[in-house]
Design a protein around this motif. Structure first.
Motif, mmCIF file in Angstrom:
data_model
loop_
_atom_site.group_PDB
_atom_site.id
_atom_site.type_symbol
_atom_site.label_atom_id
_atom_site.label_comp_id
_atom_site.label_asym_id
_atom_site.label_seq_id
_atom_site.Cartn_x
_atom_site.Cartn_y
_atom_site.Cartn_z
ATOM 1 N N SER A 88 15.090 -29.127 34.047
ATOM 2 C CA SER A 88 15.757 -28.424 35.828
ATOM 3 C C SER A 88 15.848 -26.737 35.128
ATOM 4 O O SER A 88 15.119 -26.050 36.226
ATOM 5 C CB SER A 88 16.648 -28.632 36.457
ATOM 6 O OG SER A 88 17.868 -28.805 35.644
ATOM 7 N N LEU A 89 15.750 -26.441 34.878
ATOM 8 C CA LEU A 89 15.961 -24.967 33.774
ATOM 9 C C LEU A 89 14.952 -24.412 34.170
ATOM 10 O O LEU A 89 14.375 -23.425 34.775
ATOM 11 C CB LEU A 89 16.702 -24.543 32.871
ATOM 12 C CG LEU A 89 17.243 -23.259 32.109
ATOM 13 C CD1 LEU A 89 18.248 -22.471 33.386
ATOM 14 C CD2 LEU A 89 17.197 -23.663 30.705
ATOM 15 N N GLY A 90 13.836 -25.451 32.871
ATOM 16 C CA GLY A 90 11.966 -24.695 33.160
ATOM 17 C C GLY A 90 11.688 -24.606 34.660
ATOM 18 O O GLY A 90 10.935 -23.110 34.634
ATOM 19 N N VAL A 91 12.123 -25.381 35.608
ATOM 20 C CA VAL A 91 11.208 -25.736 36.534
ATOM 21 C C VAL A 91 11.750 -24.341 37.277
ATOM 22 O O VAL A 91 10.698 -23.633 38.353
ATOM 23 C CB VAL A 91 10.800 -26.761 37.250
ATOM 24 C CG1 VAL A 91 10.680 -26.976 38.709
ATOM 25 C CG2 VAL A 91 10.366 -27.951 36.320
ATOM 26 N N THR A 92 13.073 -23.926 37.446
ATOM 27 C CA THR A 92 13.880 -23.189 38.600
ATOM 28 C C THR A 92 13.155 -22.545 38.199
ATOM 29 O O THR A 92 13.328 -21.143 39.228
ATOM 30 C CB THR A 92 15.237 -23.774 37.810
ATOM 31 O OG1 THR A 92 15.457 -24.697 38.861
ATOM 32 C CG2 THR A 92 15.492 -22.428 38.997
ATOM 33 N N THR A 93 13.223 -21.453 36.530
ATOM 34 C CA THR A 93 12.643 -20.409 36.651
ATOM 35 C C THR A 93 11.475 -20.089 36.317
ATOM 36 O O THR A 93 11.256 -18.728 37.028
ATOM 37 C CB THR A 93 13.130 -20.226 34.833
ATOM 38 O OG1 THR A 93 13.052 -20.913 33.924
ATOM 39 C CG2 THR A 93 14.879 -19.707 34.796
ATOM 40 N N LEU A 94 10.882 -21.143 35.958
ATOM 41 C CA LEU A 94 9.127 -20.790 36.255
ATOM 42 C C LEU A 94 8.899 -20.381 38.343
ATOM 43 O O LEU A 94 7.975 -19.662 38.280
ATOM 44 C CB LEU A 94 8.466 -22.601 36.200
ATOM 45 C CG LEU A 94 7.171 -21.865 36.734
ATOM 46 C CD1 LEU A 94 5.976 -21.181 35.733
ATOM 47 C CD2 LEU A 94 6.103 -23.630 36.087
ATOM 48 N N LEU A 95 9.654 -21.302 39.172
ATOM 49 C CA LEU A 95 9.522 -21.162 40.519
ATOM 50 C C LEU A 95 9.766 -19.752 40.887
ATOM 51 O O LEU A 95 9.651 -18.871 41.788
ATOM 52 C CB LEU A 95 9.928 -22.854 41.674
ATOM 53 C CG LEU A 95 9.669 -23.765 41.138
ATOM 54 C CD1 LEU A 95 10.423 -24.648 41.928
ATOM 55 C CD2 LEU A 95 7.953 -23.642 41.919
ATOM 56 N N THR A 96 11.015 -19.551 40.269
ATOM 57 C CA THR A 96 11.285 -17.675 40.672
ATOM 58 C C THR A 96 10.549 -16.639 40.200
ATOM 59 O O THR A 96 10.506 -16.051 41.261
ATOM 60 C CB THR A 96 12.923 -17.936 40.149
ATOM 61 O OG1 THR A 96 14.231 -18.689 40.200
ATOM 62 C CG2 THR A 96 13.821 -17.066 40.434
#
Length: 455
Positions: free
Chosen positions: A282-290
């Motif tokens: 979730s941390l990796g996907v959230t930062t990538l989308l942001t």
């Protein structure tokens, strides 16, 4: 006696009152000269006396071109639009030329100049702004325009206008760039044989004090000539180059610092436990989308140009770092499963059992072949001196090579028994070092290129 003197004194008092009345003084002073202004205008602009369709003669009454001197006063610059590549400016535009047909008597300096508000009554240069997109005059409360005619025939034309002008931009260094926006003025119908525009000597361009722009700073301006040749002749042209420097503080706060923070937040995944799969994913996907949203928002305010901008390099590399942190967890997850598989194998075949199994084997069985036959290794009984010397050298080389095999990195990594943990530890050091090296290269490259562009 007073009553006897009254009839004779009354006419005298009335005469004095008339002579000393303010209106009498005014009539003897300026009122007559206002009437003279009307007479002068009727005399020089009356029917059959002046034709506004004919241009004035050249210098000293020759048939040369009419020289028109131009100067402008920049009142404000409202916006500089990067997407449409245009800027808006409000200015006071002035032209001055000599028309000997408009000479008049100034009555000993009493008439300094005559003022007109209708430009159609005198000859006007056919100047236009060649890079204009939109423009309008100002008519509140009255039209902001006047024409002054001086006794020697000199004409001064002044008007306040607002323009939206085209400004082609090079955004390769955006947002570390400087832009040059031009203001071009040219003759539409009169060629250089008939009309020549010249900059007024001494401060031809004036800028209002405390000029404020939201994202730019006006560094300097340059005046030049830009005569153009077409199929119909050569036309006189003037231009002003305005050099704008983009304010970097806005982009540092809105773009660069948030992108750095997103990249650093993606590194938090390296410090989380390997078994915390939901947290790391979730941390990796959230930062990538942001980061992707931040990049799309930046590009939405810029035109779709075909070259790479400085901001594209920055956002692209930051997006790569965030994506790399997500891929790093995928590698760690794969390595952790391999470690678990190897641990299961070790549990099935512990090293102690293998040692007992190997010790129970008779050393003499090494001499037996699989079919049970004996196999004796033939060793020489006597060694040659060369063999003993080579063996001694080999042992010495091994003694010297053993200390070199000790490596501080390997000894430090040996503290972490699993490969997955080693990948996380290496990533904690590798990612910040590479990102710091990228920052050093990025800022030194683009700041140096900016200085080259100024030269």
């Amino acid at each position: 006696m007073a009553g006897a003197m009254w009839p004779g004194a009354l006419p005298l008092l009335l005469l004095l009152a008339v002579l000393l009345h303010p209106s009498r003084c005014t009539q003897g002073g300026k009122v007559n000269f206002r009437e003279k202004e009307k007479q002068v205008l009727d005399n020089i602009l009356g029917p059959g006396r002046y034709d506004a369709r004919i241009r004035p003669s050249g210098e000293n009454g020759t048939d040369g071109p009419t020289n028109v001197k131009v100067n402008i006063f920049l009142r404000s610059i409202s916006k500089i639009d990067d997407y449409n590549m245009e800027y808006s400016v409000q200015l006071t535009f002035r032209e001055q030329w000599l028309d000997e047909r408009l000479r008049f008597n100034d009555f000993g300096g009493r008439l300094k100049y005559l003022t007109l508000t209708e430009a159609s009554r005198v000859w006007m240069p056919d100047l236009f702004f060649s890079n204009e997109k939109e423009g309008h005059f100002h008519n509140i409360i009255m039209p902001n325009v006047y024409i002054r005619i001086f006794p020697n025939g000199s004409v001064l034309y002044s008007i306040r206008i607002s323009l939206t002008l085209s400004c082609p931009m090079n955004l390769k260094l955006y947002p570390l760039d400087r832009q040059i926006c031009s203001l071009r003025m040219a003759s539409y119908g009169w060629t250089t044989n008939d009309l020549v525009f010249l900059w007024k000597e001494g401060d031809p361009v004036q800028v209002v004090k405390n000029l404020h722009l939201p994202r730019f700073t006006l560094e300097k301006f340059l005046t030049d000539y830009c005569n153009s040749k077409t199929n119909t002749g050569e036309y006189s042209c003037l231009k002003v180059d305005l050099l704008f420097k983009r304010e970097f503080s806005y982009y540092l706060i809105q773009i660069y610092i948030p992108c750095c923070m997103l990249v650093i937040v993606s590194w938090v995944s390296f410090w989380l436990d390997q078994s915390a799969v939901p947290a790391r994913v979730s941390l990796g996907v959230t930062t990538l989308l942001t980061m992707a949203t931040q990049t799309s928002g930046i590009n939405a305010s810029l035109p779709p140009v075909s070259y790479t901008k400085a901001i594209d390099v920055w956002t692209g590399v930051c997006l790569t770092f965030v994506f790399g942190a997500l891929l790093e967890f995928a590698l760690v997850n794969y390595a952790s499963r391999s470690d678990m598989h190897s641990d299961n194998i070790k549990k099935q075949f512990p090293p102690s059992d293998q040692m007992e199994h190997s010790s129970s084997i008779d050393p003499s069985s090494e001499l037996l072949e699989p079919d049970g036959s004996a196999n004796f290794a033939m060793k020489p009984l006597v060694r040659h001196p060369e063999d003993s010397m080579s063996m001694d050298k080999l042992q010495q080389c091994e003694i010297h090579m053993q200390p070199r095999k000790k490596n501080c990195c390997r000894s430090w990594l040996s503290k972490f028994p699993t490969r997955s943990k080693r990948i996380d530890v290496i990533s904690r050091i590798f990612f910040p070092i590479v990102f710091a090296f990228f920052n050093l290269t990025y800022w030194s490259t683009y700041l140096f290129r900016e200085e080259e562009g100024d030269e």
